[in-house]
Write an enzyme that holds these catalytic residues in place. Structure first.
Site, PDB file in Angstrom:
ATOM      1  N   LYS A 181      34.180  33.151  52.205  1.00  0.00           N
ATOM      2  CA  LYS A 181      34.815  33.975  53.225  1.00  0.00           C
ATOM      3  C   LYS A 181      33.780  34.555  54.184  1.00  0.00           C
ATOM      4  O   LYS A 181      34.021  34.649  55.399  1.00  0.00           O
ATOM      5  CB  LYS A 181      35.633  35.089  52.577  1.00  0.00           C
ATOM      6  CG  LYS A 181      36.925  34.601  51.946  1.00  0.00           C
ATOM      7  CD  LYS A 181      37.858  33.994  52.986  1.00  0.00           C
ATOM      8  CE  LYS A 181      39.192  33.609  52.413  1.00  0.00           C
ATOM      9  NZ  LYS A 181      40.101  33.043  53.430  1.00  0.00           N
ATOM     10  N   TYR A 205      34.029  32.236  46.090  1.00  0.00           N
ATOM     11  CA  TYR A 205      35.118  32.622  46.992  1.00  0.00           C
ATOM     12  C   TYR A 205      34.638  33.643  48.023  1.00  0.00           C
ATOM     13  O   TYR A 205      34.838  33.471  49.234  1.00  0.00           O
ATOM     14  CB  TYR A 205      36.287  33.197  46.192  1.00  0.00           C
ATOM     15  CG  TYR A 205      37.343  33.842  47.061  1.00  0.00           C
ATOM     16  CD1 TYR A 205      38.190  33.061  47.842  1.00  0.00           C
ATOM     17  CD2 TYR A 205      37.484  35.230  47.116  1.00  0.00           C
ATOM     18  CE1 TYR A 205      39.152  33.648  48.664  1.00  0.00           C
ATOM     19  CE2 TYR A 205      38.438  35.821  47.924  1.00  0.00           C
ATOM     20  CZ  TYR A 205      39.269  35.027  48.691  1.00  0.00           C
ATOM     21  OH  TYR A 205      40.215  35.609  49.498  1.00  0.00           O
ATOM     22  N   SER A 262      38.209  38.662  53.376  1.00  0.00           N
ATOM     23  CA  SER A 262      38.474  39.279  52.078  1.00  0.00           C
ATOM     24  C   SER A 262      37.488  40.398  51.785  1.00  0.00           C
ATOM     25  O   SER A 262      36.327  40.361  52.230  1.00  0.00           O
ATOM     26  CB  SER A 262      38.370  38.222  50.976  1.00  0.00           C
ATOM     27  OG  SER A 262      38.388  38.810  49.693  1.00  0.00           O
TER      28      SER A 262
END
Length: 322
Positions: free
Chosen positions: A145, A141, A117
């Site tokens: 990643k 998040y 991402s």
């Protein structure tokens, strides 16, 4: 060659299944349906219900279908929510990835394409993000990643895993009328929901240092994204070298105001967006170059902004009529 697509019943994963099939590869979907949909998986693609936290389910899927590679799309993808649910985010995205890699090593599966991402960069202070731009994730998040990329790197050193990570920016549109974005947090479905419910879409801030005052972001068509996954899989199958990570970016970006204008133009629903205050932490511009991916992964911006809006709108309207 058979490729297991974790998260294959999701918006992105389902497009990857189709791209693999179109490229002459044999896809298998693996999904727990926590956010995916059975109807998104093509009828001719095997679909397995299972969690990436369940090593035994992964092992059965890999063994029964003779899997030779994995495209790892499954995960918890809501950056904002991850701040409130960090443990859940790390369990799904870090523990899940580690579990998958352990099973792959046990079963001799030595190639993987990882869904990373743009969140690994945080809010970079550069006009154009490259693969080497410093990583500064600002949510659990984004951190999860980045850790996923590290896990692949370290497993490459330890066990010879052949891998690459594809960093997504803002994925929109539809490459198949049966598949559409159902996220409750993404811009396109939020605007469509507002238009369908006769509400006025909102722009958060119009006083940024950009040409029209609204945020500028990379928006890429999901079908273009899927093509590059298939290209990565084919190169790994051929034993060809790939970079550790690629940015799938447009190189120029689109402003939120431009998206709103395209929404009105394509849908035929005239509206003037409501202007709200800035959201904390929203940078003025995040745009990435896709030059390396264009060189190695058949990456190209094949769709205009109107194409992106039209395909997404048509799929959304089709879904409401089924």
């Amino acid at each position: 060659m058979t490729w297991l697509v974790t998260g294959g019943a999701g918006y992105i994963g389902a497009h990857v299944l189709r791209a693999l099939r179109d490229a002459g590869l044999e896809p298998v979907s693996f999904d727990d349906y926590s956010s995916g949909h059975e109807g998104f998986v093509p009828d001719d693609v095997p679909a397995i219900r299972g969690s990436i936290l369940d090593g035994q389910a992964l092992e059965r899927a890999i063994t029964q279908h003779g899997v030779t590679g994995v495209i790892h799309v499954a995960g918890f993808k809501y950056a904002g929510v991850s701040v409130q649910r960090p443990l859940h985010t790390y369990e799904q995205n870090v523990t899940g990835t580690a579990t998958l890699l352990a099973v792959m090593a046990d079963r001799g599966v030595d190639r993987i394409v990882f869904s990373s991402s743009a969140a690994v960069f945080g809010t970079p202070d550069v006009d154009l993000v490259t693969e080497d731009t410093p990583k500064n994730p600002q949510s659990p998040y984004g951190e999860s990643k980045l850790i996923g990329e590290w896990l692949l790197r370290d497993q490459g050193v330890a066990a010879g895993l052949r891998h690459t990570s594809l960093r997504y920016f803002n994925v929109v549109g539809s490459g198949d009328p049966a598949v559409y974005d159902t996220s409750p947090h993404n811009l396109f479905p939020l605007v469509f929901d507002a238009l369908v419910e006769r509400r006025t879409p909102k722009i958060f801030g119009d006083d940024y240092a950009t040409p029209d005052g609204t945020n500028v972001r990379d928006y890429i068509h999901v079908a273009d994204l899927a093509v590059s996954h298939a290209a990565a899989a084919r190169r790994l199958d051929a034993g060809e070298a790939l970079e550790p990570a690629y940015n799938l970016g447009s190189g120029d970006g689109v402003s939120v105001a431009e998206i709103m204008a395209a929404m009105a133009r394509v849908t035929g629903i005239e509206f003037t967006p409501e202007i709200g205050p800035r959201r904390a932490g929203d940078p003025a511009r995040i745009v990435a170059t896709g030059e390396l991916a264009a060189r190695d992964l058949d990456w190209a911006m094949r769709h205009t902004l109107d194409d992106m809006v039209r395909s997404a709108w048509d799929a959304r309207r089709g879904a409401s009529q089924r």
